[in-house]
Design a protein around this motif. Structure first.
Motif, PDB file in Angstrom:
ATOM      1  N   TRP A  39      -0.406  -3.982  18.634  1.00  0.00           N
ATOM      2  CA  TRP A  39       0.660  -4.706  17.922  1.00  0.00           C
ATOM      3  C   TRP A  39       0.207  -5.113  16.518  1.00  0.00           C
ATOM      4  O   TRP A  39       0.905  -4.880  15.532  1.00  0.00           O
ATOM      5  CB  TRP A  39       1.073  -5.924  18.729  1.00  0.00           C
ATOM      6  N   ASP A  40      -0.967  -5.728  16.419  1.00  0.00           N
ATOM      7  CA  ASP A  40      -1.450  -6.205  15.121  1.00  0.00           C
ATOM      8  C   ASP A  40      -1.636  -5.054  14.136  1.00  0.00           C
ATOM      9  O   ASP A  40      -1.316  -5.189  12.949  1.00  0.00           O
ATOM     10  CB  ASP A  40      -2.779  -6.957  15.277  1.00  0.00           C
ATOM     11  N   GLU A  41      -2.139  -3.919  14.618  1.00  0.00           N
ATOM     12  CA  GLU A  41      -2.349  -2.777  13.729  1.00  0.00           C
ATOM     13  C   GLU A  41      -1.012  -2.186  13.281  1.00  0.00           C
ATOM     14  O   GLU A  41      -0.867  -1.797  12.119  1.00  0.00           O
ATOM     15  CB  GLU A  41      -3.182  -1.707  14.431  1.00  0.00           C
ATOM     16  N   ALA A  42      -0.037  -2.131  14.187  1.00  0.00           N
ATOM     17  CA  ALA A  42       1.281  -1.609  13.813  1.00  0.00           C
ATOM     18  C   ALA A  42       1.929  -2.501  12.758  1.00  0.00           C
ATOM     19  O   ALA A  42       2.504  -2.001  11.774  1.00  0.00           O
ATOM     20  CB  ALA A  42       2.170  -1.506  15.048  1.00  0.00           C
ATOM     21  N   ILE A  43       1.847  -3.805  12.944  1.00  0.00           N
ATOM     22  CA  ILE A  43       2.405  -4.733  11.952  1.00  0.00           C
ATOM     23  C   ILE A  43       1.647  -4.612  10.630  1.00  0.00           C
ATOM     24  O   ILE A  43       2.246  -4.629   9.543  1.00  0.00           O
ATOM     25  CB  ILE A  43       2.350  -6.184  12.474  1.00  0.00           C
ATOM     26  N   ARG A  44       0.326  -4.459  10.702  1.00  0.00           N
ATOM     27  CA  ARG A  44      -0.468  -4.328   9.480  1.00  0.00           C
ATOM     28  C   ARG A  44      -0.045  -3.083   8.699  1.00  0.00           C
ATOM     29  O   ARG A  44       0.156  -3.138   7.472  1.00  0.00           O
ATOM     30  CB  ARG A  44      -1.961  -4.261   9.811  1.00  0.00           C
ATOM     31  N   LEU A  45       0.087  -1.964   9.393  1.00  0.00           N
ATOM     32  CA  LEU A  45       0.498  -0.735   8.715  1.00  0.00           C
ATOM     33  C   LEU A  45       1.918  -0.867   8.161  1.00  0.00           C
ATOM     34  O   LEU A  45       2.207  -0.398   7.053  1.00  0.00           O
ATOM     35  CB  LEU A  45       0.430   0.446   9.686  1.00  0.00           C
ATOM     36  N   ALA A  46       2.811  -1.497   8.931  1.00  0.00           N
ATOM     37  CA  ALA A  46       4.184  -1.667   8.466  1.00  0.00           C
ATOM     38  C   ALA A  46       4.219  -2.545   7.218  1.00  0.00           C
ATOM     39  O   ALA A  46       4.973  -2.265   6.274  1.00  0.00           O
ATOM     40  CB  ALA A  46       5.039  -2.268   9.572  1.00  0.00           C
ATOM     41  N   ARG A  47       3.426  -3.587   7.193  1.00  0.00           N
ATOM     42  CA  ARG A  47       3.384  -4.447   5.998  1.00  0.00           C
ATOM     43  C   ARG A  47       2.826  -3.685   4.808  1.00  0.00           C
ATOM     44  O   ARG A  47       3.263  -3.891   3.670  1.00  0.00           O
ATOM     45  CB  ARG A  47       2.557  -5.692   6.295  1.00  0.00           C
ATOM     46  N   ARG A  48       1.879  -2.829   5.067  1.00  0.00           N
ATOM     47  CA  ARG A  48       1.342  -2.001   3.982  1.00  0.00           C
ATOM     48  C   ARG A  48       2.429  -1.068   3.442  1.00  0.00           C
ATOM     49  O   ARG A  48       2.553  -0.887   2.232  1.00  0.00           O
ATOM     50  CB  ARG A  48       0.157  -1.200   4.509  1.00  0.00           C
ATOM     51  N   LEU A  49       3.224  -0.482   4.335  1.00  0.00           N
ATOM     52  CA  LEU A  49       4.343   0.351   3.905  1.00  0.00           C
ATOM     53  C   LEU A  49       5.365  -0.462   3.123  1.00  0.00           C
ATOM     54  O   LEU A  49       5.939   0.011   2.138  1.00  0.00           O
ATOM     55  CB  LEU A  49       5.022   0.982   5.128  1.00  0.00           C
ATOM     56  N   ALA A  50       5.586  -1.702   3.565  1.00  0.00           N
ATOM     57  CA  ALA A  50       6.578  -2.552   2.919  1.00  0.00           C
ATOM     58  C   ALA A  50       6.155  -2.969   1.516  1.00  0.00           C
ATOM     59  O   ALA A  50       6.997  -3.395   0.718  1.00  0.00           O
ATOM     60  CB  ALA A  50       6.839  -3.794   3.778  1.00  0.00           C
ATOM     61  N   GLU A  51       4.872  -2.849   1.211  1.00  0.00           N
ATOM     62  CA  GLU A  51       4.394  -3.217  -0.123  1.00  0.00           C
ATOM     63  C   GLU A  51       4.740  -2.165  -1.166  1.00  0.00           C
ATOM     64  O   GLU A  51       4.724  -2.453  -2.366  1.00  0.00           O
ATOM     65  CB  GLU A  51       2.874  -3.423  -0.094  1.00  0.00           C
ATOM     66  N   ALA A  52       5.042  -0.952  -0.739  1.00  0.00           N
ATOM     67  CA  ALA A  52       5.382   0.121  -1.673  1.00  0.00           C
ATOM     68  C   ALA A  52       6.827  -0.020  -2.122  1.00  0.00           C
ATOM     69  O   ALA A  52       7.633  -0.700  -1.485  1.00  0.00           O
ATOM     70  CB  ALA A  52       5.160   1.484  -1.025  1.00  0.00           C
ATOM     71  N   ALA A  53       7.166   0.614  -3.236  1.00  0.00           N
ATOM     72  CA  ALA A  53       8.539   0.581  -3.729  1.00  0.00           C
ATOM     73  C   ALA A  53       9.460   1.246  -2.707  1.00  0.00           C
ATOM     74  O   ALA A  53       9.202   2.383  -2.291  1.00  0.00           O
ATOM     75  CB  ALA A  53       8.636   1.295  -5.066  1.00  0.00           C
ATOM     76  N   PRO A  54      10.535   0.585  -2.285  1.00  0.00           N
ATOM     77  CA  PRO A  54      11.425   1.152  -1.261  1.00  0.00           C
ATOM     78  C   PRO A  54      11.967   2.524  -1.635  1.00  0.00           C
ATOM     79  O   PRO A  54      12.038   3.418  -0.786  1.00  0.00           O
ATOM     80  CB  PRO A  54      12.540   0.117  -1.161  1.00  0.00           C
ATOM     81  N   HIS A  55      12.372   2.719  -2.888  1.00  0.00           N
ATOM     82  CA  HIS A  55      12.933   4.010  -3.278  1.00  0.00           C
ATOM     83  C   HIS A  55      11.875   5.112  -3.226  1.00  0.00           C
ATOM     84  O   HIS A  55      12.191   6.267  -2.946  1.00  0.00           O
ATOM     85  CB  HIS A  55      13.548   3.927  -4.670  1.00  0.00           C
TER      86      HIS A  55
END
Length: 277
Positions: free
Chosen positions: A199-215
């Motif tokens: 769970w923690d690793e999935a959230i960590r990776l998702a937050r890393r993805l969320a840091e990039a520009a959405p477009h």
């Protein structure tokens, strides 16, 4: 075992078989039938399709985590509830097609958190996601043939995007049972972590993805998802995407952040138009 907690916020939608939580810009969609290993009956299929579509439409959601509560990610179809009635069966299959379509066509990246195992349609769900975090004891099982069925949930498309056609044939015909390490070697899993850290690793990776520009994430998913065209057509699509992004507010912010030696602060075009920078 997946048991989300911490800085999560329950969303306003009411579901009976899934949970939906917001962790900042990350939305977690959690299969919540642990007593039957999160198997997919008609109700959970409807709720999952709706929740993923809603997450894809929400501009505040920058990344999605798909997980299962309890000890297992997803045991696939709910075998006792399956029926020979064709209209009902077609509805169930089309709903899972909607789920996979939402993941593949969403401009928001999706991370699967696979603990325990992914059987049948659960394997197909994992294969549809952009990244897959696997617990070290997780199994990835193409179990369809064991019940006299073929693969569904789009697995004939998604599996071949991760492994070769020859290997997909072997996995589906032989009802393969892969360990987490084997799944990672095959390209089905992105990373293998201790079971307690899925769970923690999935959230960590998702937050890393969320840091990039959405477009930028959206264009990357769009181009990676292309299955047609030669080099020239793909190159032309790259150029079109890059030209659009170069003229966007997101790049202007990214450029400023680079020059000012700080992290960028992304926003939506709607927010820019409304003066909310």
């Amino acid at each position: 075992m997946i048991d989300a907690g911490g800085d999560d916020t329950q969303t306003s939608e009411t579901y009976t078989c899934i949970r939906v939580e917001d962790h900042g810009a990350v939305r977690a969609v959690i299969l919540d039938r642990p007593h039957v290993r999160n198997s997919l009956d008609l109700v959970i299929r409807k709720e999952l399709a709706g929740a993923l579509a809603a997450a894809a439409r929400d501009p505040a959601v920058r990344a999605i985590v798909l997980a299962g509560s309890g000890k297992v990610f997803c045991a696939g179809g709910d075998i006792p509830s399956l029926t020979t009635e064709r209209d009902d069966s077609r509805t169930r299959l089309q709903l899972m097609g909607d789920v996979t379509r939402s993941i593949l066509e969403s401009e928001t990246p999706v991370v699967a958190a696979v603990q325990g195992g992914a059987w049948g349609a659960g394997l197909a769900l994992a294969c549809a996601c952009d990244l897959v975090v696997a617990g070290q004891s997780a199994r990835f099982v193409a179990s369809f043939g064991r019940y006299g069925l073929i693969g569904d949930t789009g697995i004939f498309f998604t599996l071949q995007r991760r492994v070769t056609t020859a290997r997909a044939r072997e996995i589906l015909l032989l009802n393969a049972d892969l360990s987490a390490e084997q799944a990672a070697q095959e390209g089905i899993a992105t990373v293998v972590v201790p079971d307690s850290e899925v769970w923690d690793e999935a959230i960590r990776l998702a937050r890393r993805l969320a840091e990039a520009a959405p477009h930028a994430n959206a264009w990357t998913k769009r181009l990676i998802g292309r299955r047609d065209g030669d080099f020239e057509s793909v190159l032309a699509a790259e150029i079109d995407g890059q030209l659009e992004l170069l003229g966007s507010p997101a790049f202007a912010e990214g450029q400023r952040a680079f020059l000012e030696k700080r992290a960028p602060h992304w926003w939506d075009d709607d927010q820019v138009a409304g003066g909310r920078l």
